[in-house]
Structure formats: C-alpha cells, structure tokens
Design an enzyme around this catalytic site. Structure first.
Site, short mmCIF file in Angstrom:
data_model
loop_
_atom_site.label_atom_id
_atom_site.label_comp_id
_atom_site.label_asym_id
_atom_site.label_seq_id
_atom_site.Cartn_x
_atom_site.Cartn_y
_atom_site.Cartn_z
N GLY A 1 0.74 -1.12 -0.02
CA GLY A 1 0.13 0.13 0.12
C GLY A 1 0.94 1.23 -0.12
N GLY B 1 12.82 7.66 -13.06
CA GLY B 1 13.42 6.19 -13.06
C GLY B 1 14.96 6.14 -13.11
CG ASP C 1 9.49 -5.81 -6.73
OD1 ASP C 1 8.86 -4.94 -7.48
OD2 ASP C 1 8.85 -6.44 -5.69
CB ALA D 1 7.68 -0.26 -2.22
CB ALA D 2 11.36 2.26 -6.20
N GLY D 3 9.35 4.44 -5.53
CA GLY D 3 8.60 5.85 -5.14
C GLY D 3 8.12 6.07 -3.78
CG ASP D 4 5.14 3.50 -2.31
OD1 ASP D 4 4.65 4.62 -2.89
OD2 ASP D 4 4.90 2.53 -2.29
NE ARG E 1 17.58 -4.68 0.49
CZ ARG E 1 17.97 -3.75 1.55
NH1 ARG E 1 17.00 -3.10 2.54
NH2 ARG E 1 19.20 -3.40 1.87
O1 RIB Z 1 3.63 1.60 -4.41
C1 RIB Z 1 3.64 0.36 -4.54
C2 RIB Z 1 2.27 -0.28 -3.92
O2 RIB Z 1 1.35 0.37 -4.83
C3 RIB Z 1 2.18 -1.54 -3.67
O3 RIB Z 1 2.69 -1.80 -2.35
C4 RIB Z 1 0.72 -1.66 -3.71
O4 RIB Z 1 0.27 -2.31 -2.47
C5 RIB Z 1 -0.02 -0.66 -4.48
O5 RIB Z 1 -0.66 0.00 -3.46
#
Ligand code: RIB
Length: 306
Positions: free
Chosen positions: A39, A222, A246, A249-252, A285
């Site tokens: 998420g 990127g 993978d 979640a790089a952006g998160d 990762r």
């Molecule tokens: O940004 C990555 C996330 O987008 C994933 O973890 C997935 O749950 C989606 O919400």
C-alpha cells in the site's frame, strides 16, 4: 526526531515473479508467489519510520487476516497505528502484482477498506497532524479524504508532500495546498491536462505544475533520476545505478526518505540525493515494505557512493 503523519492506503501485496509480464489474454507460468505488506501510504510510513522519523499512519484495514498482517508490519517498523481503523464492513485492501526479471511490474489494487478511508479518520488524528513536521499523501484513498487532510495540515502550517499516484487529474484547490509534489512523467502529464501518452519534456511539465503548487516540483524519471524545479530553476539529480530486482515501493521509499531528510533540515539537493539512494536500495529487493532499507544502510550506501 521529525514527526511525520501519513494518510493513505494500506494493502497486502500478492506477488508473482515472472520472466516477463504477460500480454493481455496470455497465460504464463511464473516463478515464486509471495505475500508482502504494501500500500503506497503504508509503504511511505514504514520508509519514514525506518529512516528516522516518528511516524503516525492514518488509514483503514478490514477485520480480517490481512488487516492484522498489515497492522503488524506497520507496528514492527515502529509506526504508530492508533489511527489505523479496523473497518468491520470491508475487506482489507489487496494488490495483485506481477514482477518481471529486471524489476518492472504491473499492479492492480482492490482498495477494500482503504477505499473507505474518510475525513472522520483524519479528524481523529487532527492533533498529531496539527503538530507534525510533514504530512505525506498519495492517491489510493478517496480524493475527498486527501483534500481534507491537506487542508487541515495547511491550516496549521504543516508541510504537505504529495505523491500523485496512481495518476489522475487533480483539482486546483488540492494542488494549491501542496508544498512539494513528486509525480513521475505520466502523472505529471495528467496534472498538466495532457494525454498521458503525449511526450513532453520533463522541464516543461515541471514548469507548468510549479504554477499550481506552493513549492518544489520533483519529476521522478526512474533510471534518469529526478528533475526538480524550484522557483523556476531546474536541478537534475542522477539516479543511483543498481541491479534492479523489483521496482515496487521505490517511489514510496523515495517519498518517505525525502520527508525525513527535509524535516531534518537538509537542503533539497541533498535530500533528493539521499532519497535516491534509499529508493535504489529498495529496488534491489523483492516486495514493498520488505524492501525498504534502514537508515544505516542508506547512510552507508550514500557515503560509499560519494
Ligand atoms: O507503490 C507500491 C504499492 O502500490 C504496492 O505496495 C501496492 O500495494 C500498491 O498500492
């Protein structure tokens, strides 16, 4: 320790690795299957906490196994979960993710409880938002809630950082309350009112968006790094080359790291550079929250690549 509040989505990611992503209508035999906490909101919260912030998550999970899994992952990372509501009337949010060799992915989300995250959830956290150093937002919960949280933060002079993902056009009133926005090229094109397929120079997109927000615009590119626009001046910060496993979640991770770095007082260029290192480690990762590095890892990596 900077106080950071994240209002956003909490999902469980059901992930299959594959040699290459299937085309529509194609069935492929993939590799491993994994269940990861994810998420965009929860990933940002975990990143900010692992990287040195005191972090509160505001969001919803369902009263099910995935909800408990998501709450536990946040707690294990040190995120305060007092404002994570368990919604008895919805399943927990889930994302189906395929990851191909080299790290590219496709993601489809069933938002479930995240799709019911409401202004009342934000109200419950009003005192911590008012006292926070930064509020982090993304777009996997209802837009009404995103706007409500941004307004509350703006009223209290709290810095609002928006990752406008997944891509969608946004009302001007929301953007006016945002101090820093971090779209990728597709999201930036949509914010400018362009067709996402149209090709525009990142600097042009940034200049247009800057007219609509309060502060810097960071276009994430990127492997090409980040193009930042601050007061009409552009700044290009290169990406950190790594072997990608993978990109989820790089952006998160970038957003969480950026929030920590800026609220600790780093200048924008340093903050972006440090956040780029955090995101690069995440890309090496598998998974979302499972991929977020610790502060020591990022400091060591950033120090060693100077
Ligand atoms: O940004 C990555 C996330 O987008 C994933 O973890 C997935 O749950 C989606 O919400």
């Amino acid at each position: 320790m900077p106080g950071i509040v994240v209002v956003g989505s909490i999902h469980t990611d059901l992930v299959i690795t594959t040699e290459r992503l299937p085309t529509p209508g194609e069935t492929r035999i993939g590799g491993e299957f994994h269940t990861f906490p994810g998420g965009k909101g929860a990933n940002q919260a975990v990143a900010a906490a692992r990287l040195g912030g005191e972090v509160w998550m505001v969001g919803r999970v369902g009263a099910d196994l995935y909800g408990r899994f998501q709450r536990e992952s946040l707690g294990a990372a040190g995120v305060h979960t007092d404002f994570v509501t368990t919604d008895a009337d919805a399943a927990s949010g889930v994302a189906l993710i395929m990851v191909e060799r080299g790290g590219n992915n496709t993601i489809v989300v069933a938002p479930g409880a995240s799709g019911r995250c409401a202004p009342e959830d934000v109200d419950r956290a009003a005192a911590v938002i008012a006292g926070a150093d930064a509020l982090l937002l993304q777009l996997e919960i209802p837009l009404e809630t995103v706007e409500y949280a941004a307004r509350l933060a703006a009223q209290h002079g709290v810095r609002v950082i928006l990752d406008p993902a997944p891509a969608q056009p946004l009302p001007p009133a929301l953007l006016e309350m945002v101090h820093l926005v971090t779209p990728n090229e597709t999201e930036a094109a949509l914010l400018c009112g362009f067709d996402p397929g149209e090709r525009h120079e990142p600097a042009e997109l940034a200049a247009r968006i800057q007219q609509r927000v309060r502060g810097p615009v960071l276009i994430t590119l990127g492997a090409q790094g980040v193009l930042a626009m601050v007061d009409g001046q552009t700044l290009q910060v290169p990406a950190v080359p790594v072997e990608a496993v993978d990109a989820t979640a790089a952006g998160d991770t970038f957003s969480g790291a950026l929030a920590v770095a800026l609220t600790e007082g780093r200048n924008l260029a340093d903050a972006i550079r440090w956040a780029n290192h955090a995101a690069a480690l995440a890309v090496t990762r598998l998974g979302a929250q499972s991929a977020v590095p610790t502060r020591r890892e990022v400091d060591d990596f950033a120090g060693s690549s100077c």
